[in-house]
Design a protein around this motif. Structure first.
Motif, mmCIF file in Angstrom:
data_model
loop_
_atom_site.group_PDB
_atom_site.id
_atom_site.type_symbol
_atom_site.label_atom_id
_atom_site.label_comp_id
_atom_site.label_asym_id
_atom_site.label_seq_id
_atom_site.Cartn_x
_atom_site.Cartn_y
_atom_site.Cartn_z
ATOM 1 N N THR A 1 88.318 112.301 42.685
ATOM 2 C CA THR A 1 89.432 113.096 43.215
ATOM 3 C C THR A 1 89.064 114.581 43.223
ATOM 4 O O THR A 1 88.100 115.000 42.559
ATOM 5 C CB THR A 1 90.690 112.890 42.353
ATOM 6 N N ILE B 79 90.552 116.795 41.661
ATOM 7 C CA ILE B 79 90.668 117.292 40.287
ATOM 8 C C ILE B 79 89.326 117.199 39.577
ATOM 9 O O ILE B 79 88.964 118.058 38.760
ATOM 10 C CB ILE B 79 91.745 116.494 39.517
ATOM 11 N N GLY B 80 88.550 116.175 39.910
ATOM 12 C CA GLY B 80 87.238 116.022 39.288
ATOM 13 C C GLY B 80 86.324 117.193 39.580
ATOM 14 O O GLY B 80 85.506 117.588 38.735
ATOM 15 N N THR C 170 89.272 107.271 37.667
ATOM 16 C CA THR C 170 89.598 107.787 38.999
ATOM 17 C C THR C 170 89.258 109.263 39.166
ATOM 18 O O THR C 170 88.897 109.703 40.265
ATOM 19 C CB THR C 170 91.101 107.568 39.277
ATOM 20 N N ILE C 171 89.382 110.052 38.108
ATOM 21 C CA ILE C 171 89.242 111.518 38.204
ATOM 22 C C ILE C 171 87.955 111.960 38.909
ATOM 23 O O ILE C 171 87.989 112.861 39.761
ATOM 24 C CB ILE C 171 89.358 112.151 36.800
ATOM 25 N N SER D 151 79.420 112.814 34.315
ATOM 26 C CA SER D 151 80.569 112.051 34.830
ATOM 27 C C SER D 151 80.592 110.642 34.241
ATOM 28 O O SER D 151 81.647 110.142 33.827
ATOM 29 C CB SER D 151 80.510 111.987 36.360
ATOM 30 N N GLN E 283 85.002 119.523 29.941
ATOM 31 C CA GLN E 283 84.997 118.061 30.037
ATOM 32 C C GLN E 283 85.330 117.424 28.689
ATOM 33 O O GLN E 283 86.047 116.413 28.624
ATOM 34 C CB GLN E 283 83.626 117.593 30.535
ATOM 35 N N LEU F 97 89.066 117.808 28.212
ATOM 36 C CA LEU F 97 89.813 116.842 29.026
ATOM 37 C C LEU F 97 89.743 115.456 28.401
ATOM 38 O O LEU F 97 90.744 114.730 28.365
ATOM 39 C CB LEU F 97 89.238 116.807 30.442
ATOM 40 N N ASN F 98 88.576 115.089 27.903
ATOM 41 C CA ASN F 98 88.421 113.798 27.226
ATOM 42 C C ASN F 98 89.357 113.707 26.027
ATOM 43 O O ASN F 98 90.047 112.700 25.838
ATOM 44 C CB ASN F 98 86.964 113.622 26.796
ATOM 45 N N LEU G 83 93.097 113.425 27.182
ATOM 46 C CA LEU G 83 93.466 112.101 27.686
ATOM 47 C C LEU G 83 93.527 111.075 26.557
ATOM 48 O O LEU G 83 94.455 110.249 26.500
ATOM 49 C CB LEU G 83 92.462 111.654 28.753
ATOM 50 N N ALA H 159 93.168 106.613 34.907
ATOM 51 C CA ALA H 159 93.025 108.010 35.299
ATOM 52 C C ALA H 159 91.612 108.509 35.044
ATOM 53 O O ALA H 159 91.030 109.239 35.861
ATOM 54 C CB ALA H 159 94.038 108.870 34.542
ATOM 55 N N GLY H 160 91.033 108.120 33.886
ATOM 56 C CA GLY H 160 89.686 108.573 33.556
ATOM 57 C C GLY H 160 88.648 108.080 34.548
ATOM 58 O O GLY H 160 87.723 108.826 34.915
#
Length: 405
Positions: free
Chosen positions: A340, A342-343, A336-337, A291, A220, A223-224, A227, A333-334
């Protein structure tokens, strides 16, 4: 005009050798006038460089009258002059003291050009030297930026850092602007990255002390970072305030440290406020906490990029379309993930709408606080700069010493 008198006298064809003694009894035929006028647009170029805080000096082997006339015709102050004879009598320390206060160096020999450039650099100036002859090579090499032209001597071109391919000195003004734009955007990136990372480090350390679980998983965090790096790379295309283009800038690590210490803890303070809201108000579980903090951390980093990219109010300085568009896309995107598939790969769970609304409110309050602290920070910085400048002017003989390489 440079004037040459032309005089003649008949010489016998039987004369095989003509000496200086034969130059007598001449008849004046007239004068030859030579003019080498400056380019029509050079005055505008000089004015544009002066407007950008660039001081122009002339170093020439010509006599003082010709150089002074040329300088005055293109807008360069010719009142402060040093001749080659005076420079030759000076020690390096004396030249170091006088060089910065002199506008015209006249009747200079080639070796003295290098000494003058070295003295200016030692006095703390960043020196660009423009020359095209063999005799200019040492000075071109000594300068911070050696500039030559396409038709220059081979030695001069080899010694130069920049070779102008067009006979147009207006490109120098554009080069100054491009350099300052690149430097400003580089400083934006460094300042934002160091303050954001410092704040995240404090937040992560504080959360690890009180939480019974890891505040964010490694994937995580990665990913942060991925992005947030996308709009960070777009900073290279960002617009630059006019004030940043009109004044010279220098690398200042102490300013970076101050910036980090001001804005990093502010980010951590709002991270801690988010922790309290998530745990005390919403009783968020482990996955909900991760999250929500992922979204809050990403949103505040994007807000930081857009707010502290300019020292002025955010509404007066528009970011570049690429930076703004990338920030909006990454922020969307952040958020929304977590909703989804993908999350799920990153162990995110959907965030309840009331928590998402609270995160949005925290982000808006953070933007307001960031804007307020930013204005106070730059006002304080400007006040300190002017105070130091006045103090250095009051101290007799005060000067900044920087050694040449």
């Amino acid at each position: 005009m440079r004037a040459l008198a032309v005089a003649t006298r008949p010489i016998s064809e039987a004369t095989s050798k003509i000496s200086r003694e034969d130059e007598s009894g001449l008849c004046l035929q007239g004068f030859l006038l030579f003019s080498d006028p400056p380019k029509a647009d050079i005055s505008a170029v000089v004015a544009s460089l002066v407007e950008r805080g660039v001081r122009l000096k002339v170093i020439s082997g010509d006599n003082r009258y010709v150089v002074r006339h040329l300088a005055s015709s293109i807008g360069i102050d010719g009142s402060r002059i040093l001749t080659g004879e005076e420079v030759g009598r000076m020690s390096n320390d004396a030249l170091f003291s006088r060089a910065g206060k002199t506008d015209l160096f006249v009747e200079i020999d080639p070796n003295q050009k290098e000494r003058i450039v070295a003295a200016l650099r030692k006095a703390g100036h960043v020196v660009g030297y423009l020359g095209d002859g063999i005799n200019d090579a040492p000075a071109l090499h000594e300068a911070d930026v050696g500039i030559s032209v396409e038709g220059a001597a081979d030695v001069a071109r080899e010694a130069a850092d920049v070779v102008l391919m067009r006979q147009d000195l207006a490109v120098l003004s554009k080069g100054v602007d491009d350099g300052r734009r690149t430097f400003t955007n580089t400083m934006k990136y460094i300042s934002i990255a160091t303050s954001a990372n410092f704040g995240n480090m404090i937040s992560m350390a504080a959360a690890s002390l009180v939480l019974p679980f890891l505040p964010l998983l490694a994937k995580q965090i990665l990913l942060n970072n991925l992005l947030s790096d996308l709009p960070a790379m777009a900073i290279a295309t960002d617009e630059v305030d006019l004030t940043d283009l009109r004044h010279p800038q220098r690398w200042d690590i102490s300013r970076i440290k101050k910036f980090m210490l001001w804005f990093g803890p502010l980010s951590s303070l709002f991270d801690l406020a988010t922790f309290v809201v998530l745990l005390a108000v919403f009783s968020a579980g482990q996955d909900e906490f991760r999250s929500a903090w992922f979204v809050e951390s990403l949103m505040t980093q994007l807000a930081t990029m857009l707010v502290i990219r300019t020292p002025g109010p955010i509404w007066r300085s528009r970011p570049s379309p690429l930076l703004f568009g990338t920030a909006i896309a990454v922020g969307s995107a952040g958020v929304t993930i977590p909703y989804t598939p993908i999350g799920g790969l990153f162990d995110f769970v959907p965030i309840p709408l009331e928590i998402l609304a609270a995160l949005l409110g925290i982000t808006l309050i953070y933007v307001t606080a960031l804007e307020t602290v930013k204005i106070f920070y730059f006002t304080t910085l400007s006040t300190q700069h002017h105070s130091l400048h006045r103090a250095s002017r009051r101290r007799p003989g005060a000067r900044t010493r920087r050694h040449s390489k």
